[in-house]
Design an enzyme around this catalytic site. Structure first.
Site, mmCIF file in Angstrom:
data_model
loop_
_atom_site.group_PDB
_atom_site.id
_atom_site.type_symbol
_atom_site.label_atom_id
_atom_site.label_comp_id
_atom_site.label_asym_id
_atom_site.label_seq_id
_atom_site.Cartn_x
_atom_site.Cartn_y
_atom_site.Cartn_z
ATOM 1 C CE LYS A 168 -3.669 2.583 0.347
ATOM 2 N NZ LYS A 168 -4.775 2.640 1.268
ATOM 3 C CG HIS B 261 -4.836 7.586 -0.030
ATOM 4 N ND1 HIS B 261 -5.832 7.328 0.894
ATOM 5 C CD2 HIS B 261 -4.965 8.896 -0.351
ATOM 6 C CE1 HIS B 261 -6.513 8.440 1.113
ATOM 7 N NE2 HIS B 261 -6.011 9.407 0.375
ATOM 8 C CG ASP C 106 -11.443 3.441 2.738
ATOM 9 O OD1 ASP C 106 -10.632 2.905 3.524
ATOM 10 O OD2 ASP C 106 -11.406 4.645 2.450
HETATM 11 O O1 DOR Z 1 -11.311 8.057 5.379
HETATM 12 C C1 DOR Z 1 -10.315 7.366 5.472
HETATM 13 N N1 DOR Z 1 -10.042 6.695 6.608
HETATM 14 N N2 DOR Z 1 -9.477 7.316 4.449
HETATM 15 C C2 DOR Z 1 -8.269 6.709 4.543
HETATM 16 O O2 DOR Z 1 -7.531 6.723 3.598
HETATM 17 C C3 DOR Z 1 -7.846 6.105 5.826
HETATM 18 C C4 DOR Z 1 -8.983 5.741 6.657
HETATM 19 C C5 DOR Z 1 -8.635 5.409 8.088
HETATM 20 O O3 DOR Z 1 -7.691 4.631 8.300
HETATM 21 O O4 DOR Z 1 -9.303 5.888 8.993
HETATM 22 ZN ZN ZN Z 2 -8.597 3.005 3.360
#
Ligand code: DOR
Ligand code: ZN
Length: 347
Positions: free
Chosen positions: A100, A137, A248
């Site tokens: 990642k 990302h 996600d």
């Molecule tokens: O909204 C998000 N939360 N985007 C991310 O890229 C990471 C994730 C998190 O780990 O809380």
């Molecule tokens: Zn994520």
């Protein structure tokens, strides 16, 4: 009207399971819905080598107990100091499924991320050679770029040079939110795919400001304007094998969201399939759901399709106001709303 839909058991290609008490609280939600999931490595400290990934995988399996057949697919968090040998060795051994790439400071726990992708030649060449997917990302971190433009600018500044320099590197652009990303992934002459979340199919950026600040609609990349949501929806239901399910799901305890500086992340694991299915139903694309949820991702990763099926039925259910308690109390995506579909059975 179709009232029951049986599909091959699906996978989730982008999940944050956290650690400790939160891991115990949230992992069963993902394991109930999905056979496998790509596990994000942004713990504190992050999962940056094979030994740490092995230990984290063991903690996930311990949290789920003996009866589960859920399979966590681990990822390596890339830093400026990542070791190509450890990544390639970990992949050969079956510990790592992918790596990642967080641009440093792009999102939650990304402070150790990559500061300059052009300096990553050793790692990227090794990954290209070994066929290890790079999960990205895709947002620039340049504060002078408007937050709603950071994904589109990332494509121009980082992704286009990257695919030119590494023509065989398998890439997943994670959680796409823009028409630019949907078009780029559709058209690129490159082994590239994208995951799509339920929230980016259902919310546009108005949801974050609907009658007041709505922290539970805030995630990164942030939701964009309506034209982008519609473009991402078209990509998801298009049937293209380049687009697949990745929730996600990113739980934060309620106090960390409802705060003067609220964390980014939407916890959608409890009703993820139902949320996606609502979109495919609205788009008249129920026949495309199985490909998106259970086939395209596995094929891109070169993994076998799952055996077994799940059935969803058109039975209304209400999303609870919260799940868990105390340090694990989290507000789920679409809290309080009624979903038309329900996950019925596992066979
Ligand atoms: O909204 C998000 N939360 N985007 C991310 O890229 C990471 C994730 C998190 O780990 O809380
Ligand atoms: Zn994520």
């Amino acid at each position: 009207m179709t009232d029951r839909l049986t599909i091959r058991r699906p996978d989730d290609w982008h999940v944050h399971l956290r650690d400790g008490a939160m891991l115990h609280a949230v992992a069963p939600h993902t394991a109930r819905q999905f056979a496998r999931a790509i596990i994000m490595p942004n713990l504190t400290p992050p999962v940056t080598d094979a030994a740490t990934a092995r230990a984290y995988r063991d903690r996930i399996m311990a949290a789920l107990g003996e009866d589960t057949d859920f399979q966590p697919l681990m990822t390596c968090y890339l830093t400026d100091h990542s070791a190509p040998d450890d990544i390639v060795g970990g992949h050969a051994e079956g510990v790592f499924t992918a790596c990642k790439l967080y641009p440093a400071h792009a999102t939650t726990n990304s402070a150790h991320g990559v500061t300059d992708i052009r300096a990553m030649t050793g790692v990227l060449e090794a990954m290209q050679r070994a066929g290890i997917p790079l999960l990205i990302h895709g947002e620039v971190t340049d504060r002078s770029i408007d937050i709603f433009d950071r994904e589109a600018v990332f494509i121009e500044r980082v992704l286009i040079p990257l695919i030119r320099d590494y023509p065989g590197l398998r890439i997943v652009m994670e959680h796409i939110t823009t028409a630019e990303a949907a078009a780029f992934v559709t058209e690129a002459d490159h082994p590239i795919a994208a995951t799509i979340t339920p929230q980016h199919l259902i919310l546009n950026r108005n949801a974050i400001f609907d009658g007041g600040l709505r922290p539970h609609a805030y995630c990164l990349p942030v939701a964009k304007r309506e034209a982008h949501r519609l473009a991402v929806r078209r990509a998801a239901v298009s049937g293209s094998p380049r687009f697949f399910l990745g929730t996600d799901t990113a739980p934060h305890v309620v106090g960390a969201k409802e705060s003067g500086c609220g964390c980014a992340g939407i916890f959608n694991a409890p009703f993820a399939l139902e949320a996606y299915l609502r979109v495919f139903d609205e788009e008249g694309a129920l026949d495309r759901f199985e490909g998106f949820a259970a086939e395209h991702g596995a094929r891109f990763y070169g993994l076998p399709l799952n055996e077994g099926t799940v059935t969803l039925e058109r039975v209304a259910q209400q999303v609870p106001a919260s799940t868990g308690e105390g340090a694990t109390e989290v507000v789920p995506f679409m809290a309080g709303e009624t979903l038309a579909w329900r996950l019925a059975t596992d066979t």
